[in-house]
Write an enzyme that holds these catalytic residues in place. Structure first.
Site, PDB file in Angstrom:
ATOM      1  N   ARG A 181      22.281  12.021  -8.707  1.00 55.64           N
ATOM      2  CA  ARG A 181      21.723  11.904  -7.362  1.00 55.64           C
ATOM      3  C   ARG A 181      21.531  10.429  -7.011  1.00 55.64           C
ATOM      4  O   ARG A 181      21.504   9.555  -7.882  1.00 55.64           O
ATOM      5  CB  ARG A 181      20.365  12.611  -7.275  1.00 55.64           C
ATOM      6  CG  ARG A 181      19.293  11.970  -8.134  1.00 55.64           C
ATOM      7  CD  ARG A 181      17.897  12.513  -7.855  1.00 55.64           C
ATOM      8  NE  ARG A 181      16.883  11.857  -8.692  1.00 55.64           N
ATOM      9  CZ  ARG A 181      15.574  11.981  -8.522  1.00 55.64           C
ATOM     10  NH1 ARG A 181      15.106  12.752  -7.554  1.00 55.64           N
ATOM     11  NH2 ARG A 181      14.727  11.357  -9.322  1.00 55.64           N
ATOM     12  N   HIS A 229      14.311   9.776   0.039  1.00 61.31           N
ATOM     13  CA  HIS A 229      15.232  10.871  -0.268  1.00 61.31           C
ATOM     14  C   HIS A 229      16.570  10.706   0.461  1.00 61.31           C
ATOM     15  O   HIS A 229      16.618  10.366   1.645  1.00 61.31           O
ATOM     16  CB  HIS A 229      14.611  12.207   0.133  1.00 61.31           C
ATOM     17  CG  HIS A 229      13.399  12.568  -0.662  1.00 61.31           C
ATOM     18  ND1 HIS A 229      13.435  12.787  -2.023  1.00 61.31           N
ATOM     19  CD2 HIS A 229      12.106  12.744  -0.288  1.00 61.31           C
ATOM     20  CE1 HIS A 229      12.218  13.089  -2.455  1.00 61.31           C
ATOM     21  NE2 HIS A 229      11.401  13.069  -1.421  1.00 61.31           N
ATOM     22  N   THR A 250     -16.401 -15.497  11.088  1.00 56.26           N
ATOM     23  CA  THR A 250     -14.998 -15.262  10.759  1.00 56.26           C
ATOM     24  C   THR A 250     -14.130 -16.407  11.269  1.00 56.26           C
ATOM     25  O   THR A 250     -13.108 -16.739  10.661  1.00 56.26           O
ATOM     26  CB  THR A 250     -14.510 -13.921  11.327  1.00 56.26           C
ATOM     27  OG1 THR A 250     -14.541 -13.955  12.749  1.00 56.26           O
ATOM     28  CG2 THR A 250     -15.377 -12.780  10.821  1.00 56.26           C
ATOM     29  N   ASP A 251     -14.531 -17.032  12.363  1.00 55.50           N
ATOM     30  CA  ASP A 251     -13.778 -18.182  12.867  1.00 55.50           C
ATOM     31  C   ASP A 251     -13.850 -19.355  11.890  1.00 55.50           C
ATOM     32  O   ASP A 251     -12.867 -20.086  11.715  1.00 55.50           O
ATOM     33  CB  ASP A 251     -14.318 -18.603  14.242  1.00 55.50           C
ATOM     34  CG  ASP A 251     -13.417 -19.610  14.927  1.00 55.50           C
ATOM     35  OD1 ASP A 251     -12.291 -19.245  15.304  1.00 55.50           O
ATOM     36  OD2 ASP A 251     -13.838 -20.783  15.065  1.00 55.50           O
ATOM     37  N   LYS A 274     -11.946 -12.720   8.274  1.00 53.93           N
ATOM     38  CA  LYS A 274     -10.855 -12.921   9.232  1.00 53.93           C
ATOM     39  C   LYS A 274      -9.546 -12.500   8.578  1.00 53.93           C
ATOM     40  O   LYS A 274      -9.185 -13.012   7.516  1.00 53.93           O
ATOM     41  CB  LYS A 274     -10.782 -14.386   9.658  1.00 53.93           C
ATOM     42  CG  LYS A 274      -9.799 -14.640  10.792  1.00 53.93           C
ATOM     43  CD  LYS A 274     -10.299 -14.091  12.125  1.00 53.93           C
ATOM     44  CE  LYS A 274     -11.198 -15.093  12.831  1.00 53.93           C
ATOM     45  NZ  LYS A 274     -11.609 -14.618  14.168  1.00 53.93           N
ATOM     46  N   PHE A 303      17.358  14.867 -11.731  1.00 50.52           N
ATOM     47  CA  PHE A 303      16.043  15.511 -11.716  1.00 50.52           C
ATOM     48  C   PHE A 303      16.235  16.975 -12.036  1.00 50.52           C
ATOM     49  O   PHE A 303      16.816  17.731 -11.240  1.00 50.52           O
ATOM     50  CB  PHE A 303      15.361  15.320 -10.365  1.00 50.52           C
ATOM     51  CG  PHE A 303      13.933  15.790 -10.348  1.00 50.52           C
ATOM     52  CD1 PHE A 303      12.989  15.229 -11.204  1.00 50.52           C
ATOM     53  CD2 PHE A 303      13.519  16.794  -9.488  1.00 50.52           C
ATOM     54  CE1 PHE A 303      11.664  15.650 -11.192  1.00 50.52           C
ATOM     55  CE2 PHE A 303      12.204  17.230  -9.476  1.00 50.52           C
ATOM     56  CZ  PHE A 303      11.276  16.654 -10.327  1.00 50.52           C
ATOM     57  N   ASN A 310       9.501   8.212  -2.828  1.00 53.88           N
ATOM     58  CA  ASN A 310      10.905   8.603  -2.914  1.00 53.88           C
ATOM     59  C   ASN A 310      11.553   8.440  -1.543  1.00 53.88           C
ATOM     60  O   ASN A 310      11.074   9.014  -0.556  1.00 53.88           O
ATOM     61  CB  ASN A 310      11.029  10.074  -3.344  1.00 53.88           C
ATOM     62  CG  ASN A 310      11.430  10.221  -4.793  1.00 53.88           C
ATOM     63  OD1 ASN A 310      12.334   9.550  -5.253  1.00 53.88           O
ATOM     64  ND2 ASN A 310      10.739  11.107  -5.494  1.00 53.88           N
ATOM     65  N   GLN A 314       9.095   8.923 -12.094  1.00 58.84           N
ATOM     66  CA  GLN A 314       7.955   8.608 -12.960  1.00 58.84           C
ATOM     67  C   GLN A 314       8.400   7.825 -14.188  1.00 58.84           C
ATOM     68  O   GLN A 314       7.752   6.856 -14.598  1.00 58.84           O
ATOM     69  CB  GLN A 314       7.240   9.900 -13.387  1.00 58.84           C
ATOM     70  CG  GLN A 314       6.496  10.614 -12.271  1.00 58.84           C
ATOM     71  CD  GLN A 314       7.342  11.623 -11.528  1.00 58.84           C
ATOM     72  OE1 GLN A 314       8.569  11.461 -11.425  1.00 58.84           O
ATOM     73  NE2 GLN A 314       6.721  12.658 -10.987  1.00 58.84           N
TER      74      GLN A 314
END
Length: 303
Positions: free
Chosen positions: A177, A252, A59-60, A13, A160, A250, A224
């Protein structure tokens, strides 16, 4: 007729939304979880193959157990609550060989009234969503904590450059950046630390603080590099952690071209693009610890 066989499977569940209020005093406490319970075992195959449900814990039933245990055992931490569920299902039903129990925790803060925290009124808060998982597989129990949707941004202190270029490369190099990402991180606890006992709530706070501090303070030459530094900081902060796995997209931010309007844009106005995006994933491991691939079985993002 084509021959087929049953492969890996589990059932349960999903997303039981459990809100536990502690009302022992006039000052109430709240714990808000979304809990998923899934069971595994060779004996369950007949349900898939023939519809024989004699070994299927409904599942109940799993759902009801989650809510009943919230009352009977409380929720001292998501990890401890999931451990309690895992022990119950694997001991109560001897044919249940293992399973995966997951939780997301949603944070609430007290509303301030005349500058004072109210005893029983709350507002949703929190940086990111707390994650926890307990995996029982091949007779071993693995516990992981984590966080997702931890959205962070630094407006400088990131660049970068130095990447290879070919005829398809249009990205300019930069030493200044915006770097932004939505961190999903999961950390695996050393089994001996779990057995000895961990203050999971304090550890979560320590790890998130280490992740945020490292993101802010490391001058990043690549996402990284930041990922590795964040994982190393988490492991250094808490000796109970064996490894940390990350997924970092990322987010951006591109400097918008204002030259058609006769305006300069010295990295002040940006267009936030949602896709496509770079996706950086990596694992940082404490030297000398044993690998535990079973801990990551079927976990979202970390299959």
């Amino acid at each position: 007729m084509v021959a087929v066989s049953l492969g890996a499977n589990k059932y349960g569940k999903a997303e039981n939304r459990v809100v536990r209020i502690v009302r022992d005093t006039p000052r109430h406490e709240i714990v808000d979880l979304s809990v998923t319970s899934q069971l595994r075992g060779a004996a369950l195959a007949e349900s898939f193959l023939t519809g024989d449900n004699s070994r299927i814990v409904a599942t109940d039933t799993q759902k009801n157990t989650v809510f009943a245990f919230a009352k009977e055992h409380g929720i001292p931490s998501p990890e401890e609550f999931l451990l309690t569920l895992s022990r119950h299902f694997t001991r109560e039903f001897d044919w249940i060989e293992g399973g995966l129990w997951q939780a997301e925790q949603y944070e609430w803060s007290r509303i301030l009234v005349d500058g004072q925290p109210h005893d029983h009124s709350f507002v949703r808060s929190g940086a990111g969503t707390r994650l926890a998982a307990v995996q029982v597989v091949d007779g071993e129990t693995h516990v992981t904590g984590g966080v997702k949707d931890l959205v962070v941004l630094k407006s400088t202190g990131s660049g970068f450059a130095g990447f290879p270029r070919d005829r398809y490369t249009t990205l300019p190099e930069t030493d200044d950046r915006i770097m932004a990402t939505s961190v999903t991180g999961r950390w695996r606890f050393l089994p001996e630390a779990v057995e000895a006992g961990i203050d999971f709530n304090a550890l979560y706070a320590d790890v998130v603080a280490a992740l945020l501090s490292t993101f802010a303070s490391v001058h990043s030459l690549a996402l990284q590099q930041t990922l590795f530094a964040m994982g190393a900081a988490a492991i250094e902060a808490r000796p109970e952690i064996a490894e940390v796995r990350f997924a970092m997209p990322n987010k951006h931010h591109f400097a918008y071209d204002l030259s058609p309007f006769g305006l300069e844009n010295p990295n002040e106005v940006f267009y936030a693009a949602d896709r496509p995006y770079g996706l950086i994933e990596g694992t940082v491991v404490r030297d000398g610890v044993d690998a535990a691939p079973g801990a990551w079985l079927d976990l979202p993002t970390f299959v």
